[in-house]
Design a protein around this motif. Structure first.
Motif, PDB file in Angstrom:
ATOM      1  N   UNK A  75       5.801   3.073 -28.371  1.00  8.94           N
ATOM      2  CA  UNK A  75       5.297   4.444 -28.461  1.00  8.94           C
ATOM      3  C   UNK A  75       5.930   5.202 -29.612  1.00  8.94           C
ATOM      4  N   UNK A  76       7.242   5.014 -29.820  1.00  7.79           N
ATOM      5  CA  UNK A  76       7.913   5.702 -30.929  1.00  7.79           C
ATOM      6  C   UNK A  76       7.396   5.187 -32.279  1.00  7.79           C
ATOM      7  N   UNK A  77       7.161   3.864 -32.341  1.00  4.93           N
ATOM      8  CA  UNK A  77       6.650   3.290 -33.603  1.00  4.93           C
ATOM      9  C   UNK A  77       5.300   3.892 -33.964  1.00  4.93           C
ATOM     10  N   UNK A  78       4.412   3.972 -32.977  1.00  3.36           N
ATOM     11  CA  UNK A  78       3.082   4.516 -33.249  1.00  3.36           C
ATOM     12  C   UNK A  78       3.149   5.996 -33.623  1.00  3.36           C
ATOM     13  N   UNK A  79       4.198   6.681 -33.139  1.00  2.00           N
ATOM     14  CA  UNK A  79       4.342   8.097 -33.449  1.00  2.00           C
ATOM     15  C   UNK A  79       4.810   8.282 -34.893  1.00  2.00           C
ATOM     16  N   UNK A  80       5.854   7.534 -35.314  1.00  2.00           N
ATOM     17  CA  UNK A  80       6.397   7.739 -36.665  1.00  2.00           C
ATOM     18  C   UNK A  80       5.494   7.134 -37.732  1.00  2.00           C
ATOM     19  N   UNK A  81       4.599   6.209 -37.335  1.00  2.00           N
ATOM     20  CA  UNK A  81       3.643   5.675 -38.315  1.00  2.00           C
ATOM     21  C   UNK A  81       2.373   6.516 -38.353  1.00  2.00           C
ATOM     22  N   UNK A  82       2.381   7.625 -37.608  1.00  2.00           N
ATOM     23  CA  UNK A  82       1.291   8.603 -37.587  1.00  2.00           C
ATOM     24  C   UNK A  82       0.019   8.055 -36.959  1.00  2.00           C
ATOM     25  N   UNK A  83       0.147   6.957 -36.169  1.00  2.00           N
ATOM     26  CA  UNK A  83      -1.031   6.507 -35.409  1.00  2.00           C
ATOM     27  C   UNK A  83      -1.362   7.516 -34.303  1.00  2.00           C
ATOM     28  N   UNK A  84      -0.346   8.183 -33.789  1.00  2.00           N
ATOM     29  CA  UNK A  84      -0.531   9.170 -32.730  1.00  2.00           C
ATOM     30  C   UNK A  84       0.118  10.478 -33.152  1.00  2.00           C
ATOM     31  N   UNK A  85      -0.483  11.604 -32.727  1.00  2.00           N
ATOM     32  CA  UNK A  85       0.119  12.899 -33.000  1.00  2.00           C
ATOM     33  C   UNK A  85       1.202  13.228 -31.966  1.00  2.00           C
ATOM     34  N   UNK A  86       1.033  12.731 -30.743  1.00  2.00           N
ATOM     35  CA  UNK A  86       2.038  12.965 -29.709  1.00  2.00           C
ATOM     36  C   UNK A  86       2.007  11.784 -28.742  1.00  2.00           C
ATOM     37  N   UNK A  87       3.073  11.673 -27.953  1.00  2.00           N
ATOM     38  CA  UNK A  87       3.200  10.617 -26.943  1.00  2.00           C
ATOM     39  C   UNK A  87       3.611  11.275 -25.632  1.00  2.00           C
ATOM     40  N   UNK A  88       2.927  10.923 -24.563  1.00  2.00           N
ATOM     41  CA  UNK A  88       3.290  11.386 -23.215  1.00  2.00           C
ATOM     42  C   UNK A  88       3.355  10.144 -22.314  1.00  2.00           C
ATOM     43  N   UNK A  89       4.503   9.871 -21.753  1.00  2.00           N
ATOM     44  CA  UNK A  89       4.674   8.664 -20.948  1.00  2.00           C
ATOM     45  C   UNK A  89       5.754   8.894 -19.902  1.00  2.00           C
ATOM     46  N   UNK A  90       5.869   7.972 -18.948  1.00  4.42           N
ATOM     47  CA  UNK A  90       6.882   8.038 -17.889  1.00  4.42           C
ATOM     48  C   UNK A  90       7.759   6.800 -17.983  1.00  4.42           C
ATOM     49  N   UNK A  91       9.057   6.983 -18.165  1.00  2.32           N
ATOM     50  CA  UNK A  91      10.002   5.874 -18.284  1.00  2.32           C
ATOM     51  C   UNK A  91      11.229   6.191 -17.448  1.00  2.32           C
ATOM     52  N   UNK A  92      12.071   5.169 -17.280  1.00  2.00           N
ATOM     53  CA  UNK A  92      13.318   5.332 -16.532  1.00  2.00           C
ATOM     54  C   UNK A  92      14.488   5.470 -17.509  1.00  2.00           C
ATOM     55  N   UNK A  93      15.271   6.526 -17.338  1.00  2.00           N
ATOM     56  CA  UNK A  93      16.472   6.726 -18.129  1.00  2.00           C
ATOM     57  C   UNK A  93      17.687   6.366 -17.273  1.00  2.00           C
ATOM     58  N   UNK A  94      18.633   5.664 -17.851  1.00  2.00           N
ATOM     59  CA  UNK A  94      19.799   5.182 -17.130  1.00  2.00           C
ATOM     60  C   UNK A  94      20.697   6.346 -16.728  1.00  2.00           C
ATOM     61  N   UNK A  95      21.293   6.200 -15.530  1.00  2.00           N
ATOM     62  CA  UNK A  95      22.227   7.194 -15.028  1.00  2.00           C
ATOM     63  C   UNK A  95      23.360   6.428 -14.349  1.00  2.00           C
ATOM     64  N   UNK A  96      24.616   6.588 -14.792  1.00  2.00           N
ATOM     65  CA  UNK A  96      25.704   5.771 -14.247  1.00  2.00           C
ATOM     66  C   UNK A  96      25.875   5.905 -12.745  1.00  2.00           C
ATOM     67  N   UNK A  97      25.653   7.093 -12.180  1.00  2.00           N
ATOM     68  CA  UNK A  97      25.909   7.288 -10.754  1.00  2.00           C
ATOM     69  C   UNK A  97      24.726   6.899  -9.892  1.00  2.00           C
ATOM     70  N   UNK A  98      23.484   6.961 -10.423  1.00  2.00           N
ATOM     71  CA  UNK A  98      22.304   6.700  -9.619  1.00  2.00           C
ATOM     72  C   UNK A  98      21.532   5.467 -10.065  1.00  2.00           C
TER      73      UNK A  98
END
Length: 953
Positions: A75-98
């Motif tokens: 998604x980031x690649x397509x954004x910086x190569x201007x294939x997309x104007x914006x990206x909206x997605x759902x991902x998991x971010x790491x959290x040490x306690x949870x």
């Protein structure tokens, strides 16, 4: 938080925008063209647990869950190569306690003025709770679908068919279990409780255990005694097998079970087996939703088992009924009306009952016509020739037995018709009711005796016919306040009985229950009323007997209220104990900070303070005021806790010299919230001696009177109303306490009844009518009296008079010879034992002049003493989770004789009976939380001084 930019000259406009961004709950970010963070607001730490400073400059992929990194990178690649104007997605971010948190990412491309790609900017929004809710909803839908399918399959099981087989697969697939099975309970040859596996479903690749011999005839005792006890209560067995008792792990671990859920199967409230769910792939606990839904499934299986048991019992009852009918004591017969007329069937009991057996009846169609009483021949004719007129109603005829006796036979007949609807026979039952008729005749003859009996009964009694009293005994006349029985005859008993059904209901059958009898003067009495139908003077009637249980109910109400107050007292002590622990170190820490500020503050109005303010430094004087206010608030909490403890004392019958003004002030504090919106509180205290009373009971009396006074005043006009508390002597060796209000007053017609139990003028749900009755009992029990004066619309005054008794002269505290004391406080060694670490730190600071060792549990304290620690004083908490203060004290007394004399106990409210008795049985001092710091230092210094001579020797 991200550090400020190097430019020191932020404009006010820029600072406002920065404050807005920093206050957002969503993460606002910027990255460079390589994906490294260049800006993050403080919300970043809430999601990832990482600080902004350590995260800036790192690639965003380092913080993304490994499984989501390819998707995020693409998604980031397509954004910086201007294939997309914006990206909206759902991902998991790491959290040490949870582990991780679900995040909704919204990113837009950032482009410079020359068109060069600068990176990306956007927001990160935490959606973990939403994802969890979505997962729970999907799991719930899966379970509900399985439950519906299981119910359909259970309904389709035929009588005697397999109940378990059709449903285990759907339950296993819905729950994700590795194995689902059913065990049934059955008795062993010696009467022991055994259980055996009856059905099983296994997921692909999971080993079956249905043929495991160790799971057949398994004795519940002692291996599965915990299971039997828990499941019999209707509770579940659930958890990780690794945490189960060893005797259970020996059975479960060889089957590869990592976690388990076991649900009871109960038939008519009795445990008959259980259904189990094994997880052999991961050690995962079942959550509450799964347990609830699977419990519903177990309940459905239990209902199917109960239905099967009911059907089996029904078949058994039918078999027994047929046997009973064949041996019934009543005569069963079938009489044919068409030629040849006569009896087709007569049961064997006819010979014993009528003197003629079945054969005699079959050979003589007119036998009954000859043996019937002449006066009842027409009735017999209608019975056998026109049974439709009877329509199933009993018909009584007299029958002449061959031995000369006259029998009364009650016949119930039904017509038997052919295919054309023509009546061809009569089927009936003849019951011998001779003894009953004789009893009824004897009853009619005894009605006069019955009237005499009721007249002598001490309980109130009345006989009604058609809803009106036709007889009332002397006890009822007196109970209702009348002079003669004639004053009640013709009236309805329901006029004098509250909560009683109408006259029609009384005539229809028995009416039993507790009711209130309303006297002629309006007073009420509590009575147990029993109404039964009978014949009186030859006609149907209803007799009602009322036993007065007013005193009994008053006693029960007092006992119930006493039990409730005891429960409230225990709760109050528990609350006081829980509040006092944190309050001890909060109040002490606030006091410490306040003292430190006063010692180190520059003069509030001096030049140094003015220069500090011009430099933009904080106003330390204002901080000192805030700390002072916090100290005052904590002190108020401490006073409230002390009032709560008044109600937690178990010595309800113990009286001692008591300061009435202290009790009134305590009551005023507890009732302050009830008073402040209704009236002003005015105190007029006189010079009075102490009274002999119980503090808890006297507090209960005055709290009830003050709250009643407040509730008699409408809200919203507090400036125009007042509640006055006044004390004085009355010249008769008594103290008089007056509680006066300017409320609505008490009507003259009810003022004489306000101390009666259950009497109240408050709406339903607001009062029980017991408060003033109990106050009256308490004051009279203390040898005093309580009276009331009231004027409607002007207010009410309650006066409580209590006998006085000057307190015994107490021994004056020993006066220390200051000439023998050292010039400076001695330094000693102190051991603090408290399960609250903050309390230990507070005591360390209070006793900073001594060498203080802190133990966070009783066991740790004993270990320190075993290692050779010799304290001059031991400050030990009374209530601790592992070993109580009493346990530590007893252990020290046995192992280190003499050291127990150096114990000082610390308590936030010793609310158990055992703790109170222990503290009362020993001479050691007690320090209450929150601490009086000067007293703590004084007690410790005294113990250290006592040890100094021995130490020098």
């Amino acid at each position: 938080m991200q550090t400020s930019p190097s430019r020191p000259d932020w404009t006010p406009h820029e600072r406002r925008y920065r404050l807005v961004i920093d206050s957002l709950k969503e993460v606002v970010f910027q990255t460079d063209a390589r994906g490294a963070w260049t800006f993050l607001n403080p919300a970043w730490m809430e999601i990832t647990g990482q600080t902004v400073e350590t995260s800036l400059g790192k690639s965003f992929l380092e913080f993304v869950h490994p499984e989501d990194r390819p998707h995020s990178q693409e998604g980031f690649r397509r954004l910086v190569t201007k294939e997309l104007e914006f990206v909206r997605t759902e991902v998991r971010y790491l959290n040490p306690s949870e582990g991780f948190r679900w995040v909704e990412v919204y990113a837009r491309l950032m482009v410079g003025e020359d068109g060069e790609v600068l990176g990306a900017s956007g927001t990160l929004n935490d959606i973990t709770e939403r994802k969890a809710a979505d997962g729970a909803l999907a799991r719930r839908e899966r379970y509900l679908t399985a439950l519906v399918e299981m119910q359909q399959r259970l309904l389709a099981v035929r009588d005697g068919g397999d109940i378990y087989g059709p449903v285990l697969a759907s339950l296993g697939q819905a729950s994700g279990a590795s194995r689902v099975y059913v065990f049934e309970m059955h008795p062993g040859p010696l009467g022991e409780q055994l259980t055996s596996q009856r059905a099983e479903w296994c997921a692909p690749g999971v080993r079956e255990e249905i043929d495991n011999p160790s799971l057949q005839g398994l004795n519940m005792y002692p291996d599965l005694e915990r299971w039997e006890r828990t499941l019999s209560r209707g509770d579940v067995i659930e958890g990780l097998v690794s945490g189960f008792p060893e005797v259970e792990r020996v059975l479960l671990e060889p089957q590869g079970i990592l976690s388990i859920l076991v649900l009871p199967l109960r038939v008519q409230g009795v445990l008959t087996g259980f259904v189990g769910f094994d997880n052999c792939s991961e050690a995962r606990r079942w959550d509450r939703l799964e347990v609830d839904l699977l419990s519903a499934a177990a309940g459905a299986i239990s209902m199917a088992l109960e239905r099967r048991e009911s059907e089996r019992a029904l078949r058994e009852r039918e078999r027994r009924f047929r046997q009973l009918a064949e041996n019934a004591s009543d005569v069963l017969y079938l009489y044919r009306r068409e030629p040849p007329r006569g009896f087709v069937y007569v049961s064997r009991v006819a010979h014993a009952k009528l003197g003629y057996g079945p054969v005699a009846h079959y050979g003589d169609a007119d036998l009954w016509y000859r043996r019937v009483h002449p006066e009842d021949r027409d009735a017999l004719e209608r019975l056998l020739e026109a049974p439709r007129a009877a329509a199933g109603a009993p018909v009584v005829v007299r029958y002449l037995h061959p031995d000369g006796r006259t029998l009364w036979l009650e016949h119930v007949v039904v017509p038997v018709t052919d295919a054309m609807g023509r009546m061809v026979a009569v089927e009936g039952l003849a019951r011998d009711i001779t003894e009953r008729r004789q009893a009824e005749e004897a009853l009619r003859l005894s009605e006069a005796s019955f009237r005499a009996l009721l007249e002598g009964v001490p309980d109130a009694a009345a006989i009604e016919r058609d809803g009106h009293i036709v007889y009332a005994n002397a006890a009822l006349v007196g109970t209702l306040g009348f002079e003669r029985a004639e004053q009640l005859v013709g009236r309805q008993l329901s006029e004098f009985v509250k909560d009683m059904r109408g006259a029609d209901s009384s005539r229809a059958g028995a009416l039993t229950g507790e009711r209130r009898l309303v006297r002629r003067d309006g007073r009420t009495r509590v009575a147990e009323v029993v109404s039964l139908p009978l014949r009186f003077d030859g006609q149907p009637a209803v007799v009602s007997i009322a036993r007065d249980v007013t005193e009994q109910r008053q006693l029960q109400a007092r006992l119930t209220l006493a039990d409730r107050l005891a429960s409230v007292g225990t709760l109050a002590a528990g609350i006081a104990h829980e509040i006092n622990n944190p309050l001890a170190f909060v109040l002490s820490n606030l006091s410490f900070l306040s003292d430190e500020f006063r010692r180190h503050l520059p003069p509030g109005e001096g030049a140094a303070a003015l220069q500090a303010r011009l430099r933009g430094e904080p106003d330390l004087g204002e901080w000192d005021d805030v700390l002072h206010e916090a100290c005052e608030g904590a002190e108020r909490v401490r006073q409230i806790v002390r009032q709560l403890k008044t109600f937690s004392r178990p010595d309800e019958e113990r009286v001692s010299p008591l300061d009435v003004h202290t009790v009134l002030e305590s009551v005023a504090m507890m009732a302050a919230n009830e008073i402040r919106h209704r009236a002003q509180l005015r105190r007029e205290y006189g010079d009075i001696p102490p009274v002999m009373a119980n503090e808890g009971k006297l507090s209960q009396v005055f709290l009830n009177l003050v709250v009643n006074a407040a509730q008699a005043i409408p809200e919203g006009s507090a400036h125009r109303h007042e509640i006055r508390l006044a004390t004085r002597r009355d010249g008769r060796s008594r103290v008089v306490v007056e509680v006066q209000d300017t409320g609505v007053g008490i009507p003259r017609e009810v003022i004489d009844r306000i101390f009666d139990p259950f009497f109240t003028t408050k709406p339903v749900g607001v009062g029980t009518g017991l408060g003033l009755s109990i106050c009256h009992s308490i004051i009279h029990g203390l040898g005093g009296e309580i009276t009331v004066d009231s004027e409607l619309g002007k207010g009410t005054t309650f006066r409580v008079a209590l006998p006085t008794m000057e307190p015994d002269a107490r021994a004056a505290p020993p006066v220390l010879d200051v000439t023998t004391l050292p010039l400076s406080p001695p330094r000693g060694r102190v051991l603090v034992v408290d399960d609250e670490p903050a309390v230990g730190r507070v005591l360390q600071r209070i006793l900073r002049g001594h060498e203080v060792e802190v133990a966070c549990s009783g066991r740790q304290a004993l270990e320190l003493l075993e290692k050779g620690l010799e304290p001059d004083a031991v400050l030990c908490d009374v209530m601790m989770p592992d070993l109580t203060g009493r346990d530590v004290y007893e252990s020290v007394r046995r192992a280190h004789a003499g050291l127990e004399g150096r114990f000082v106990f610390v308590s936030g409210g010793a609310f158990t009976t055992g703790a109170r008795e222990f503290l009362a049985s020993i001479p050691n001092p007690l320090l209450e939380k929150p601490f009086d710091e000067s007293r703590v230092r004084h007690v410790v210094e005294e113990l250290v001084r006592l040890r100094q001579p021995a130490a020098k020797a």
